[in-house]
Scaffold this active site. Sequence first.
Site, short mmCIF file in Angstrom:
data_model
loop_
_atom_site.label_atom_id
_atom_site.label_comp_id
_atom_site.label_asym_id
_atom_site.label_seq_id
_atom_site.Cartn_x
_atom_site.Cartn_y
_atom_site.Cartn_z
N GLU A 84 22.22 22.28 19.92
CA GLU A 84 22.21 21.37 18.77
C GLU A 84 23.62 20.87 18.47
O GLU A 84 23.84 19.69 18.21
CB GLU A 84 21.64 22.08 17.53
N TYR A 125 18.63 21.59 10.50
CA TYR A 125 18.43 20.27 9.88
C TYR A 125 18.17 20.41 8.38
O TYR A 125 18.65 19.59 7.58
CB TYR A 125 17.26 19.54 10.56
N ASP A 151 17.49 11.05 19.15
CA ASP A 151 16.69 12.02 18.40
C ASP A 151 15.20 11.82 18.67
O ASP A 151 14.42 12.78 18.65
CB ASP A 151 16.99 11.90 16.90
N CYS A 178 16.59 24.68 15.20
CA CYS A 178 16.69 23.23 14.94
C CYS A 178 16.17 22.91 13.55
O CYS A 178 16.81 22.18 12.78
CB CYS A 178 15.91 22.47 16.00
N TYR A 180 15.64 15.04 5.45
CA TYR A 180 15.96 16.41 5.85
C TYR A 180 16.40 17.28 4.67
O TYR A 180 16.42 18.51 4.78
CB TYR A 180 17.01 16.41 6.95
#
Length: 602
Positions: free
Chosen positions: A276, A208, A98, A204, A234
């Site tokens: 993703e 998240y 990540d 993205c 998140y």
Amino acid sequence: MLLIRRLRLPLPRSLASSSFSTISIPSPSWSSTRRRRGGGAMASSSSSSAVAEGSAARRFWIAASTREAPFAAYTPFLLSLAAGNLHLDSFRHYIAQDAHFLHAFARAYEMAEDCADDDDERATIAALRKAVLQELNLHASVLQEWGVDPTKEIPPSPATTKYTDFLLATAAGKVDGTKGSDKMVTPFEKTKIAAYTVGAMTPCMRLYAYLGKELTAFLKQDENHPYKKWINTYGSSGFEDNALQIEDLLDKLSVSLTGEELEIIGKLYQQAMRLEVEFFSAQPVDQPVVAPLSKYCDLKYKLLVFSDFDLTCTVVDSSAILAEIAILSSQKASQSGTDNTLDRTADLRSSWNNLSKQYMEEYEQCMERLLPLEEARSLDYSQLYKGLEVLAEFEKLANSRVVDSGVLRGMNLEDIRKAGERLILQDGCKKHWKTRDKLNLDIHILSYCWCAELIRSAFSSVGCLDGLNIHSNEFAFEGSVSTGEIERKMQSPLDKVEKFKSIKSDTDSSVPLLSVYIGDSVGDLLCLLEADIGIVVGSSTTLRKVGKQFGVSFVPLFPGLVEKQRQLTEEEASVFKAQSGVLYTVSSWSEIHAFVLGNDFS
């Protein structure tokens, strides 16, 4: 009150000479009474109202939240992380990967800022880039916390590289074969590249934020959750604000774009979502997992998948479609002079409307009669079975009325097949059945449908018939024309469950069986409970009312699987048990596909 839908379908070609150009279904079908649909589980949430209704960002997310997002959530990595038993080595690997992605994200923001033409837009991009750099600092501390040296170079995995290459190529203006942004000469062209870049980055952020909110619920169940810091990051309001900020930016950048350019952004958004999913799917998880089920079964279990048809696989019910074909066939015969009874069409439509009305009224009464006076504290399967005997008699009587009315007489087999080809399957259903041929599993359709040929045509038209075992009723034909009689093989919940048991007992397997049943109505209830895993599509109020009264619990599939993941050990037998009294609910077939078969966008 029932919601009476007016459904319109293309007409079979052999009925094209009729005065109708479409099949019109003016009255509710049998199943519309039983299958009132509502929301579902793990619902797609959550682009907040702060993002305007109808905005590009919201439209893209609404599509992705039912189409791709479940495939990320149901990965072994995220299910194990949510359960709190993800092995540390897997989490360390993820954090390191990540970090590579976030560096590319920061660089893409920098490139987008250079292309933006508006001071406010540049300021927003700069603020978002600053948030990414802060996130990288968090990752550095997490890496140290989990024993990974942040100064040590850990190479990106192929899935990580695939995503970062796509993102940076988009930021450089390399979209659909176009030249890089260094070749752009006009401010508008550069602004367009900024919009494309933000379009590739927005999914993205939203994904998240969505996953963070979904996983936050599990922290309440475990205050010592080992991945609490990651989930809180998140699931925080600050990260949600960042997601809303980039969605708002995408909308502003999209204002001056053409329809074709917006279409390109939509494709970039979807591609980013899929990358993703691939990123999460590629995270190595060296431990037992409950999903995808095909991996869980592996060589330990033979997987049997059963499904209802009407309003489980389809968006409309077949009974009213078949009745309408019969009515239009009669009209065509009258117009061509082959039927001397000119009033037959009007009589048939009146008969069908009366049958439908009587069915709806008596069905509600039947439901009330079969319910026990007191709600059971746990599953009372034997009493449920006895209660559904009342429904079985009702269904048989209703079918006899239809046969005796003559409504179904005179249909041409070719018309039925053409109508089947035009039946619309639920989003994701077609893809699910097409993918299953890559795996060793048996598929069975159990349906009340009056004509199995309609089902065969529906699946054949989308390339899904091979390997499907269809168990249903069938019309009696003289030549290619229906007599009005039904060969009644499956009319009730009791017929369905007995067929379900028979298939299981006749399946020759050298390993234990694991069964899944997918349904949406009271008629599926016994099979749903007899299966090791019962999955309810949509939300029938009648199904829930009846189930609850007999002690059935309805649990959204994702949290249900997280709980099963917590229970899973190396040595333990299956964590899924028939007649457990728990049924899992979903809001889309994508959830079913993600759970049973895993990530496959081929």
